[in-house]
Design a protein around this motif. Structure first.
Motif, PDB file in Angstrom:
ATOM      1  N   LEU A  28       0.819  -1.217   0.000  1.00 21.18           N
ATOM      2  CA  LEU A  28       0.000   0.000   0.000  1.00 21.18           C
ATOM      3  C   LEU A  28       0.852   1.266   0.000  1.00 21.18           C
ATOM      4  O   LEU A  28       0.315   2.374   0.002  1.00 21.18           O
ATOM      5  CB  LEU A  28      -0.936   0.007   1.215  1.00 21.18           C
ATOM      6  N   ASP A  29       2.168   1.090   0.026  1.00 23.46           N
ATOM      7  CA  ASP A  29       3.118   2.203   0.066  1.00 23.46           C
ATOM      8  C   ASP A  29       2.855   3.114   1.272  1.00 23.46           C
ATOM      9  O   ASP A  29       2.808   4.341   1.161  1.00 23.46           O
ATOM     10  CB  ASP A  29       3.075   2.997  -1.237  1.00 23.46           C
ATOM     11  N   ILE A  30       2.668   2.474   2.413  1.00 23.25           N
ATOM     12  CA  ILE A  30       2.442   3.178   3.681  1.00 23.25           C
ATOM     13  C   ILE A  30       3.651   2.933   4.570  1.00 23.25           C
ATOM     14  O   ILE A  30       4.127   1.802   4.687  1.00 23.25           O
ATOM     15  CB  ILE A  30       1.164   2.676   4.385  1.00 23.25           C
ATOM     16  N   ASP A  31       4.150   4.005   5.186  1.00 23.04           N
ATOM     17  CA  ASP A  31       5.299   3.901   6.082  1.00 23.04           C
ATOM     18  C   ASP A  31       4.899   3.143   7.347  1.00 23.04           C
ATOM     19  O   ASP A  31       4.034   3.591   8.095  1.00 23.04           O
ATOM     20  CB  ASP A  31       5.818   5.296   6.430  1.00 23.04           C
ATOM     21  N   SER A  32       5.533   2.016   7.579  1.00 25.95           N
ATOM     22  CA  SER A  32       5.177   1.185   8.736  1.00 25.95           C
ATOM     23  C   SER A  32       5.501   1.855  10.062  1.00 25.95           C
ATOM     24  O   SER A  32       4.900   1.522  11.088  1.00 25.95           O
ATOM     25  CB  SER A  32       5.878  -0.171   8.649  1.00 25.95           C
ATOM     26  N   ALA A  33       6.415   2.822  10.057  1.00 24.42           N
ATOM     27  CA  ALA A  33       6.792   3.504  11.300  1.00 24.42           C
ATOM     28  C   ALA A  33       5.599   4.223  11.933  1.00 24.42           C
ATOM     29  O   ALA A  33       5.542   4.385  13.161  1.00 24.42           O
ATOM     30  CB  ALA A  33       7.923   4.488  11.039  1.00 24.42           C
ATOM     31  N   GLU A  34       4.650   4.615  11.111  1.00 22.50           N
ATOM     32  CA  GLU A  34       3.464   5.317  11.615  1.00 22.50           C
ATOM     33  C   GLU A  34       2.649   4.456  12.585  1.00 22.50           C
ATOM     34  O   GLU A  34       1.976   4.973  13.475  1.00 22.50           O
ATOM     35  CB  GLU A  34       2.598   5.736  10.430  1.00 22.50           C
ATOM     36  N   PHE A  35       2.730   3.135  12.421  1.00 21.04           N
ATOM     37  CA  PHE A  35       1.923   2.221  13.223  1.00 21.04           C
ATOM     38  C   PHE A  35       2.766   1.325  14.132  1.00 21.04           C
ATOM     39  O   PHE A  35       2.229   0.479  14.838  1.00 21.04           O
ATOM     40  CB  PHE A  35       1.051   1.359  12.307  1.00 21.04           C
ATOM     41  N   SER A  36       4.083   1.514  14.102  1.00 18.65           N
ATOM     42  CA  SER A  36       4.991   0.682  14.891  1.00 18.65           C
ATOM     43  C   SER A  36       4.876   0.992  16.379  1.00 18.65           C
ATOM     44  O   SER A  36       4.656   2.130  16.775  1.00 18.65           O
ATOM     45  CB  SER A  36       6.444   0.911  14.463  1.00 18.65           C
ATOM     46  N   ALA A  37       5.026  -0.047  17.157  1.00 12.44           N
ATOM     47  CA  ALA A  37       4.993   0.087  18.613  1.00 12.44           C
ATOM     48  C   ALA A  37       5.854  -1.028  19.206  1.00 12.44           C
ATOM     49  O   ALA A  37       6.446  -1.822  18.473  1.00 12.44           O
ATOM     50  CB  ALA A  37       3.559  -0.003  19.120  1.00 12.44           C
ATOM     51  N   GLN A  38       5.909  -1.063  20.509  1.00 18.72           N
ATOM     52  CA  GLN A  38       6.613  -2.121  21.219  1.00 18.72           C
ATOM     53  C   GLN A  38       5.776  -2.554  22.405  1.00 18.72           C
ATOM     54  O   GLN A  38       4.942  -1.802  22.903  1.00 18.72           O
ATOM     55  CB  GLN A  38       7.968  -1.642  21.739  1.00 18.72           C
ATOM     56  N   TYR A  39       6.012  -3.784  22.830  1.00 15.33           N
ATOM     57  CA  TYR A  39       5.395  -4.279  24.050  1.00 15.33           C
ATOM     58  C   TYR A  39       6.444  -5.059  24.819  1.00 15.33           C
ATOM     59  O   TYR A  39       7.460  -5.469  24.255  1.00 15.33           O
ATOM     60  CB  TYR A  39       4.169  -5.153  23.741  1.00 15.33           C
ATOM     61  N   LYS A  40       6.217  -5.215  26.097  1.00  9.34           N
ATOM     62  CA  LYS A  40       7.123  -6.014  26.921  1.00  9.34           C
ATOM     63  C   LYS A  40       6.547  -7.406  27.091  1.00  9.34           C
ATOM     64  O   LYS A  40       5.382  -7.563  27.448  1.00  9.34           O
ATOM     65  CB  LYS A  40       7.324  -5.369  28.297  1.00  9.34           C
ATOM     66  N   ASP A  41       7.381  -8.408  26.836  1.00  6.20           N
ATOM     67  CA  ASP A  41       6.926  -9.778  27.040  1.00  6.20           C
ATOM     68  C   ASP A  41       7.068 -10.147  28.513  1.00  6.20           C
ATOM     69  O   ASP A  41       7.434  -9.313  29.342  1.00  6.20           O
ATOM     70  CB  ASP A  41       7.658 -10.761  26.116  1.00  6.20           C
ATOM     71  N   SER A  42       6.784 -11.375  28.840  1.00  8.73           N
ATOM     72  CA  SER A  42       6.777 -11.808  30.241  1.00  8.73           C
ATOM     73  C   SER A  42       8.162 -11.750  30.892  1.00  8.73           C
ATOM     74  O   SER A  42       8.260 -11.740  32.111  1.00  8.73           O
ATOM     75  CB  SER A  42       6.214 -13.229  30.349  1.00  8.73           C
ATOM     76  N   THR A  43       9.210 -11.686  30.065  1.00  3.56           N
ATOM     77  CA  THR A  43      10.570 -11.595  30.630  1.00  3.56           C
ATOM     78  C   THR A  43      11.075 -10.164  30.660  1.00  3.56           C
ATOM     79  O   THR A  43      12.202  -9.921  31.059  1.00  3.56           O
ATOM     80  CB  THR A  43      11.560 -12.464  29.822  1.00  3.56           C
TER      81      THR A  43
END
Length: 75
Positions: A28-43
């Motif tokens: 779709l030629d959309i910059d993925s950085a616009e929707f990027s995030a992070q989460y912390k796993d159980s460790t």
């Protein structure tokens, strides 16, 4: 909707959902950085995820089978 939630509702592995999202956004030629995030796993590790708006979530899951699409639509 987060990529983790998509994975949980569709029964797909999160890494596969991430791949599908990156492929979709590239097509779709959309910059993925616009929707990027992070989460912390159980460790406590920080891992990548995406937070998609409704239109992109629905675009993503239209590639999936009817049962998976239905699970997302019910949500």
């Amino acid at each position: 909707m987060s990529s983790r939630e998509v994975a949980e509702l569709t029964g797909k592995e999160h890494r596969h959902v991430l791949f599908d999202i990156r492929t979709m956004l590239d097509q779709l030629d959309i910059d993925s950085a616009e929707f990027s995030a992070q989460y912390k796993d159980s460790t406590g590790r920080k891992l990548p995820c995406f937070n998609l708006p409704k239109d992109l979530t629905l675009t993503l899951v239209t590639e999936y089978d009817v049962v998976r699409r239905h699970a997302i639509n019910k949500r």
